[in-house]
Write an enzyme that holds these catalytic residues in place. Structure first.
Site: not given
Length: 305
Positions: A30, A34, A37, A148, A153, A176, A184-186
């Site tokens: 989406m 980062h 991804h 993961q 999902q 990660v 890590l997350s947007s």
């Protein structure tokens, strides 16, 4: 790197790649890319010859009051990440291309769609399954690369592909993390400095749960209760769920299984975060001191004399 916005252009590019006899990868995103991804793109590049990345903020997986309108969309930065990773083709369709007027077909994966994230975000996984199936139909890749970090999902997408006989390998890449352990997350960029520090309680709690279960704890129900209590004690944290579940079915556990997952979702200062840690008791050597009863309860083979 080719950047296109139509399914026909994607199919043309993939067809040309197929004629060269190469292996095709799909990495759906989406955007707001980062290092997590980037790890998916790198894995796809290593295992396949032609990498397709998609950038599409999918409206059907957002519920009422969620952050669809404010979700970050730094398209030029995202394209730079894709170029640096050696992506061959980026598909960035408009919403009306994906969901034209009169669109009325959705994909439901029963069971896995209804628990944990599905219980707190009704309809979320219907949107996820639908968009991923559409992308798989457009690209027709050999391998689908997912993270993961979105544990439920990736389970759901594996089930969808198996149930619908889709000829694609689903590759789940490890979560990660920042050096301090935060996944890590947007959405991390929206955390205030104090909340960023508080958010470390999620990964710290998961590590503690894993350590206890690997050390031979058998009262998983007690571990679950303590897990939630620890998180709720952190300032500005509102827990949606904190649990230990079967690694394949996500059924909540009271006693150990061979393969488990500790999972959490919580709002930290208003920003909703998710995290998980897989727990695999089969990797524990017999000489590690795990009691026979624990090994038997989890399905581990007995220690050899």
């Amino acid at each position: 790197m080719i950047v296109v916005d139509s399914a026909a252009d994607v199919r043309d590019a993939v067809r040309a790649a197929r004629e060269r006899g190469v292996r095709i990868a799909l990495v759906p995103t989406m955007g707001a890319l980062h290092a997590g991804h980037r790890s998916l793109l790198d894995a796809a590049r290593q295992r396949c010859d032609f990498v397709v990345a998609t950038i599409f903020v999918n409206p059907t997986q957002f519920g009422p009051g969620e952050d669809f309108s404010t979700y970050p969309r730094p398209i030029e930065a995202d394209l730079d990440v894709c170029r640096a990773a050696g992506v061959d083709l980026v598909f960035r369709p408009a919403a009306e291309t994906v969901y034209p007027s009169g669109f009325a077909t959705f994909v439901e994966v029963a069971g896995l769609s209804d628990v944990l994230e599905g219980a707190f975000r009704p309809g979320h996984f219907r949107g996820v399954a639908t968009i991923v199936l559409k992308l798989l139909n457009v690209v027709q890749p050999d391998a689908l690369f997912v993270g993961q970090k979105d544990y439920q999902q990736q389970l759901l997408l594996r089930r969808m592909c198996a149930d619908l006989d889709l000829p694609v390998e689903v590759v789940a890449c490890p979560t990660v993390r920042d050096p301090d352990g935060l996944a890590l997350s947007s959405r991390n960029v929206r955390l205030a400095p104090d909340d960023r520090w508080t958010a470390l309680a999620l990964s710290a709690t998961l590590r503690e749960v894993r350590a206890r279960l690997l050390a031979g704890e058998t009262d998983v129900a007690a571990v679950r209760r303590e897990m939630r209590a620890r998180l709720e004690a952190a300032p500005s944290v509102r827990v949606d769920y904190a649990t230990v579940a079967d690694a394949d079915t996500l059924a909540e556990l009271d006693s150990p299984r061979l393969r488990m997952a500790a999972l959490v979702a919580a709002r930290v200062g208003g920003v909703r975060l998710i995290d998980n840690l897989p727990i695999d008791l089969s990797v524990i050597p017999a000489q590690a001191g795990i009691q026979p009863a624990v090994r038997a309860a989890a399905g581990c083979p007995p220690a050899q004399a």
